[in-house]
Design a protein around this motif. Structure first.
Motif, PDB file in Angstrom:
ATOM      1  N   ASN A 133      44.279  12.155 -55.366  1.00 31.61           N
ATOM      2  CA  ASN A 133      45.186  12.120 -54.213  1.00 31.61           C
ATOM      3  C   ASN A 133      44.868  13.141 -53.116  1.00 31.61           C
ATOM      4  O   ASN A 133      45.333  12.985 -51.985  1.00 31.61           O
ATOM      5  CB  ASN A 133      46.634  12.347 -54.675  1.00 31.61           C
ATOM      6  CG  ASN A 133      47.174  11.154 -55.462  1.00 31.61           C
ATOM      7  OD1 ASN A 133      47.275  10.042 -54.952  1.00 31.61           O
ATOM      8  ND2 ASN A 133      47.493  11.386 -56.734  1.00 31.61           N
ATOM      9  N   HIS A 138      37.575  10.323 -50.951  1.00 36.23           N
ATOM     10  CA  HIS A 138      38.517   9.196 -51.045  1.00 36.23           C
ATOM     11  C   HIS A 138      39.855   9.651 -50.473  1.00 36.23           C
ATOM     12  O   HIS A 138      40.421  10.575 -51.025  1.00 36.23           O
ATOM     13  CB  HIS A 138      38.661   8.777 -52.499  1.00 36.23           C
ATOM     14  CG  HIS A 138      39.718   7.727 -52.744  1.00 36.23           C
ATOM     15  ND1 HIS A 138      39.498   6.402 -52.475  1.00 36.23           N
ATOM     16  CD2 HIS A 138      40.990   7.805 -53.223  1.00 36.23           C
ATOM     17  CE1 HIS A 138      40.589   5.708 -52.806  1.00 36.23           C
ATOM     18  NE2 HIS A 138      41.509   6.531 -53.245  1.00 36.23           N
ATOM     19  N   ASN A 142      39.908   1.530 -47.052  1.00 36.64           N
ATOM     20  CA  ASN A 142      40.347   1.194 -48.400  1.00 36.64           C
ATOM     21  C   ASN A 142      41.329   0.024 -48.349  1.00 36.64           C
ATOM     22  O   ASN A 142      42.286   0.052 -47.571  1.00 36.64           O
ATOM     23  CB  ASN A 142      41.050   2.425 -49.007  1.00 36.64           C
ATOM     24  CG  ASN A 142      41.223   2.352 -50.511  1.00 36.64           C
ATOM     25  OD1 ASN A 142      40.418   1.752 -51.213  1.00 36.64           O
ATOM     26  ND2 ASN A 142      42.279   2.978 -51.008  1.00 36.64           N
ATOM     27  N   GLU A 143      41.052  -0.995 -49.145  1.00 38.71           N
ATOM     28  CA  GLU A 143      42.004  -2.096 -49.349  1.00 38.71           C
ATOM     29  C   GLU A 143      42.372  -2.822 -48.057  1.00 38.71           C
ATOM     30  O   GLU A 143      43.549  -3.020 -47.757  1.00 38.71           O
ATOM     31  CB  GLU A 143      43.258  -1.577 -50.073  1.00 38.71           C
ATOM     32  CG  GLU A 143      42.916  -0.933 -51.413  1.00 38.71           C
ATOM     33  CD  GLU A 143      44.132  -0.421 -52.198  1.00 38.71           C
ATOM     34  OE1 GLU A 143      45.235  -0.387 -51.637  1.00 38.71           O
ATOM     35  OE2 GLU A 143      43.941  -0.081 -53.386  1.00 38.71           O
ATOM     36  N   ASN A 171      35.999  -0.056 -49.721  1.00 34.84           N
ATOM     37  CA  ASN A 171      36.451  -0.014 -51.116  1.00 34.84           C
ATOM     38  C   ASN A 171      37.641  -0.955 -51.285  1.00 34.84           C
ATOM     39  O   ASN A 171      38.505  -1.037 -50.403  1.00 34.84           O
ATOM     40  CB  ASN A 171      36.881   1.434 -51.405  1.00 34.84           C
ATOM     41  CG  ASN A 171      37.133   1.740 -52.864  1.00 34.84           C
ATOM     42  OD1 ASN A 171      36.298   1.465 -53.717  1.00 34.84           O
ATOM     43  ND2 ASN A 171      38.288   2.329 -53.150  1.00 34.84           N
ATOM     44  N   GLN A 175      36.746  -1.192 -56.950  1.00 29.74           N
ATOM     45  CA  GLN A 175      37.681  -0.294 -57.651  1.00 29.74           C
ATOM     46  C   GLN A 175      37.664  -0.551 -59.154  1.00 29.74           C
ATOM     47  O   GLN A 175      37.603   0.358 -59.953  1.00 29.74           O
ATOM     48  CB  GLN A 175      39.094  -0.453 -57.099  1.00 29.74           C
ATOM     49  CG  GLN A 175      39.270   0.116 -55.689  1.00 29.74           C
ATOM     50  CD  GLN A 175      40.712   0.094 -55.207  1.00 29.74           C
ATOM     51  OE1 GLN A 175      41.645  -0.200 -55.965  1.00 29.74           O
ATOM     52  NE2 GLN A 175      40.911   0.405 -53.939  1.00 29.74           N
ATOM     53  N   HIS A 230      40.153  -1.953 -61.263  1.00 29.29           N
ATOM     54  CA  HIS A 230      41.367  -1.771 -62.059  1.00 29.29           C
ATOM     55  C   HIS A 230      41.582  -3.060 -62.862  1.00 29.29           C
ATOM     56  O   HIS A 230      42.218  -3.995 -62.398  1.00 29.29           O
ATOM     57  CB  HIS A 230      42.570  -1.470 -61.157  1.00 29.29           C
ATOM     58  CG  HIS A 230      42.437  -0.163 -60.450  1.00 29.29           C
ATOM     59  ND1 HIS A 230      42.481   1.043 -61.125  1.00 29.29           N
ATOM     60  CD2 HIS A 230      42.255   0.141 -59.136  1.00 29.29           C
ATOM     61  CE1 HIS A 230      42.327   2.037 -60.263  1.00 29.29           C
ATOM     62  NE2 HIS A 230      42.186   1.513 -59.049  1.00 29.29           N
ATOM     63  N   GLU A 236      36.841   3.081 -59.329  1.00 34.35           N
ATOM     64  CA  GLU A 236      38.144   3.445 -59.912  1.00 34.35           C
ATOM     65  C   GLU A 236      38.395   2.715 -61.230  1.00 34.35           C
ATOM     66  O   GLU A 236      39.511   2.252 -61.505  1.00 34.35           O
ATOM     67  CB  GLU A 236      39.284   3.114 -58.927  1.00 34.35           C
ATOM     68  CG  GLU A 236      39.095   3.726 -57.548  1.00 34.35           C
ATOM     69  CD  GLU A 236      40.251   3.465 -56.586  1.00 34.35           C
ATOM     70  OE1 GLU A 236      41.336   3.012 -57.022  1.00 34.35           O
ATOM     71  OE2 GLU A 236      40.063   3.709 -55.377  1.00 34.35           O
ATOM     72  N   TRP A 286      39.016   5.992 -63.333  1.00 32.88           N
ATOM     73  CA  TRP A 286      40.155   6.530 -62.580  1.00 32.88           C
ATOM     74  C   TRP A 286      40.991   7.461 -63.467  1.00 32.88           C
ATOM     75  O   TRP A 286      42.121   7.156 -63.846  1.00 32.88           O
ATOM     76  CB  TRP A 286      40.989   5.412 -61.964  1.00 32.88           C
ATOM     77  CG  TRP A 286      41.775   5.865 -60.766  1.00 32.88           C
ATOM     78  CD1 TRP A 286      43.137   5.824 -60.614  1.00 32.88           C
ATOM     79  CD2 TRP A 286      41.255   6.423 -59.553  1.00 32.88           C
ATOM     80  NE1 TRP A 286      43.489   6.347 -59.379  1.00 32.88           N
ATOM     81  CE2 TRP A 286      42.345   6.715 -58.708  1.00 32.88           C
ATOM     82  CE3 TRP A 286      39.957   6.730 -59.093  1.00 32.88           C
ATOM     83  CZ2 TRP A 286      42.196   7.293 -57.436  1.00 32.88           C
ATOM     84  CZ3 TRP A 286      39.806   7.300 -57.834  1.00 32.88           C
ATOM     85  CH2 TRP A 286      40.921   7.566 -57.032  1.00 32.88           C
TER      86      TRP A 286
END
Ligand code: XIL
Length: 314
Positions: free
Chosen positions: A45, A81, A129-130, A171, A205, A207, A235, A275
């Motif tokens: 973060n 990040h 990102n995203e 990303n 990523q 996930h 991630e 991650w």
């Protein structure tokens, strides 16, 4: 010795983990594993906009510097990040008009990337990102609403100007296999590069969840590699419905193994970041109720089958 990072280095890949600043500061077991097993770290973060520029032009690099200092002390790389995202971005940014928002974005990138531009441990960034919806449209974020798609190219150009040597990534999640979203990403990367927008790298990523099946990661990585871009897994985690059992752990280990093997098989894949590493600290239970146990060490820092899977795939 027989660590993940030693195995990864022998393959010419990095093995990374996300790190949280409070655990880095307070827990020696956490620090020891993060330092000994991984060759790269990503701030979970601490480099996000809400951490680095909570109010306009008031920059706070305390957490970011802590992560960079840890990497310097342990001969690791840092992956930056992230610079431009719709989440964890202060409302002062979201409330700006178009011209002011574009300027704030360019200023943010110049200051954050610029701070580490001369530091050889930080040589890659998730610039955006995203930015996609699941169907492959550009996400209808405040960035898109105010600036249209030009914000993406502008962000990459600003990052290149701030550090000409950093590898600049786009990303996203659910882009691990070949699907509508990853195809949109592929088309955007190709089109940006054709316009000389400096996109060097694609971040998957990853996930993943054992109940949703394993995506065709290697085929997808290879098509991005064939565009001439670096690919990285940024991630990785593999969640399950809790509680764990032997069957689920075995399936999870196979997922980890297959992701790492795909990266090993694709020469433009530079490495894999997980991650986090311990189930003691993972974003999964907070975000996906009823799911967890997604990482490679259990809550007491015991190595899981997924640890062995990563180790043996490297
Ligand atoms: C997550 C962090 O792990 C959490 O601690 C935080 O509360 C929310 O963000 N995609 C990303 C990451 O790019 O930055 C997110 O990290 C997980 C999803």
């Amino acid at each position: 010795s027989d660590t993940l990072r030693a195995h990864a280095e022998a393959r010419g890949k990095f093995i990374g983990t996300a790190v949280a600043t409070s655990q880095l500061a307070n827990e020696s077991t956490y620090r020891t594993i993060a330092a000994s097993e991984f060759s790269q770290i990503t701030a979970e973060n601490a480099m996000k906009w809400d951490a680095t520029e909570p109010s306009q032009n008031q920059f706070n690099f305390s957490g970011a510097d802590q992560v960079v200092a840890f990497a310097e002390a342990n001969d690791q790389q840092v992956h930056g990040h992230t610079l431009v995202w719709h989440s964890q971005t202060p409302s002062w940014v979201q409330n700006l008009g178009a011209d002011a928002m574009r300027s704030a974005m360019q200023n943010h990138i110049a200051r954050v990337v610029g701070r580490y531009a001369s530091n050889p441990v930080l040589k890659s960034w998730d610039v955006v990102n995203e930015v996609f919806e699941e169907n492959g449209s550009l996400r209808n974020s405040f960035w898109y609403q105010r600036l249209g798609e030009s914000y993406i190219a502008d962000a990459f150009r600003a990052a290149r100007a701030a550090d000409p040597d950093a590898r600049l990534c786009i990303n996203d999640y659910n882009v691990e296999g070949v699907n509508a979203k990853s195809t949109a990403m592929y088309n955007l990367v190709r089109s940006l590069r054709a316009q000389n927008v400096p996109v060097d790298c694609v971040g998957l990523q990853s996930h993943l969840a054992i109940q949703y099946g394993f995506p065709n990661v290697q085929e997808n990585m290879q098509r991005f590699a064939d565009l001439g871009v670096e690919v990285r897994v940024t991630e990785l985690d593999v969640r399950m419905q809790t509680p764990r059992n032997t069957t689920k752990d075995t399936t999870q280990a196979t997922y980890y193994s297959n992701v790492v093997k795909a990266c090993v098989a694709v020469s433009r894949c530079s490495g894999v970041t997980i991650w986090g590493f311990t189930d003691r600290y993972s974003w999964v239970p907070d975000t996906f109720p009823g799911e967890g146990a997604a990482l490679i060490y259990d809550e007491n820092y015991g190595e899981k089958p997924s640890y062995t899977a990563v180790h043996d795939a490297l």
